[in-house]
Design a protein around this motif. Structure first.
Motif, PDB file in Angstrom:
ATOM      1  N   ASN A  92       3.515  -2.214   6.725  1.00  0.00           N
ATOM      2  CA  ASN A  92       3.752  -1.935   5.307  1.00  0.00           C
ATOM      3  C   ASN A  92       2.479  -2.112   4.489  1.00  0.00           C
ATOM      4  OD1 ASN A  92       6.443  -1.464   5.834  1.00  0.00           O
ATOM      5  ND2 ASN A  92       7.161  -3.452   5.094  1.00  0.00           N
ATOM      6  N   THR A  97       2.901  -0.409   1.045  1.00  0.00           N
ATOM      7  CA  THR A  97       4.294  -0.627   0.645  1.00  0.00           C
ATOM      8  C   THR A  97       4.678  -2.080   0.921  1.00  0.00           C
ATOM      9  OG1 THR A  97       5.104   0.040   2.849  1.00  0.00           O
ATOM     10  CG2 THR A  97       4.917   1.766   1.173  1.00  0.00           C
ATOM     11  N   THR A 106      12.101  -3.149   4.546  1.00  0.00           N
ATOM     12  CA  THR A 106      13.255  -2.289   4.268  1.00  0.00           C
ATOM     13  C   THR A 106      14.440  -2.773   5.093  1.00  0.00           C
ATOM     14  OG1 THR A 106      12.779  -0.738   6.072  1.00  0.00           O
ATOM     15  CG2 THR A 106      11.699  -0.328   3.946  1.00  0.00           C
TER      16      THR A 106
END
Length: 302
Positions: A92, A97, A106
């Protein structure tokens, strides 16, 4: 200490807490799952029967195996989970992210990490639970000497008669249960933690209150059992079944077990023993996450 060693150590603390809190409920669950239809009218009938016929210590029958084994199992669970979470966080971070350090995973990433944790755990939990269940269902009225004097006796006798496959009886069902169950289990817990951190901007995970760790662990436990209970019942049946037709084998495979139970006992058999499990779940799973989180904080302060 490396991060992985800390995770494994903290997981062991969580596993020991889980066993000490949950074992009395677990033996009632196993007795109800594996008994013939009509043996017990309910959880209270089963528990009072154990107390009257076998004494209070019977609720901790077979505890040595899970105390050692489940400690290792939960250690493996959290070790594999946290290691996989760090891999996803690094990915990530590279992709820009996941927030600070890429650590906000997520749902799919958390579920995948939970599945891998469950599969890793399954290699140990399968034989540990098999031996525990054999000891838990060993009748106190069996002609002396009892089939198994303890965990080591059970392992030696089963291995001598049926080899390694005998010790790992019910392993395929165990893998299915662990993969599905722990994917949901850790997804539920981590999403609740993420929500708590969003509600309190600036708060670090290490500042999560013990009460919230227990509450979120309890909720995760309910999510786990909602998914896996029928699978767990089949696993218990497989692990208490005879090893060969000559020793009283009823089921040729897990699928045969499902069909036979459905045909002879109906759908209600797949939820037999659910009540003690639901009562046990918030205490045992709350204790698990509390033990892990508190131990992690102590270890990370070194």
């Amino acid at each position: 200490m490396s991060k992985t060693v800390k995770d494994l150590t903290a997981g062991t603390a969580g596993g020991i807490a889980q066993v000490l809190v949950g074992q009395p409920f677990d033996i009632v669950k196993v007795r109800m799952q594996t008994s013939a239809k009509g043996t017990y009218s309910g959880m209270v009938h089963c528990a009072t029967g154990i107390l009257r016929n076998e004494g209070p210590l019977a609720f901790y029958k077979g505890t040595l195996t899970p105390l050692l084994g489940i400690g290792v199992c939960v250690s493996i669970q959290f070790g594999a989970l946290e290691y996989t979470k760090r891999i996803f966080a690094a990915r990530n971070l590279a992709n820009g992210t996941g927030g600070t350090g890429g650590a906000t995973l997520t749902g799919a990433q958390i579920f995948a990490a939970g599945v891998l944790a469950g599969l890793a755990n399954g290699f140990v939990s399968g034989p540990v639970e098999h031996i525990r269940i054999r000891l838990q269902t060993q009748s106190p009225t069996s002609p002396p000497p009892a089939p198994y004097a303890g965990p080591l006796s059970a392992i030696r006798k089963i291995h001598a008669a049926h080899g390694l496959a005998g010790v790992f009886k019910g392993q395929n069902v165990t893998f299915v249960r662990e993969a599905a169950g722990y994917g949901v289990y850790f997804l539920a817990y981590e999403k609740l933690v993420q929500r708590e951190l969003r509600l309190h901007p600036g708060m670090k995970r290490e500042e999560l209150s013990p009460a919230k760790a227990v509450l979120f662990g309890a909720a995760a436990g309910y999510a786990l059992w909602a998914i896996i209970y029928p699978i767990d019942m089949i696993k218990s049946r497989m692990q208490t079944d005879g090893f060969t037709p000559a020793t009283g084998q009823k089921y040729k495979s897990a699928i045969d077990c499902v069909r036979t139970v459905w045909r002879t006992e109906g759908v209600a058999a797949f939820t037999r023993g659910l009540t003690p499990t639901l009562i046990r779940s918030p205490f045992a799973n709350g204790a698990t996450f509390l033990g892990f989180e508190m131990a992690s904080r102590v270890l990370n302060s070194w």
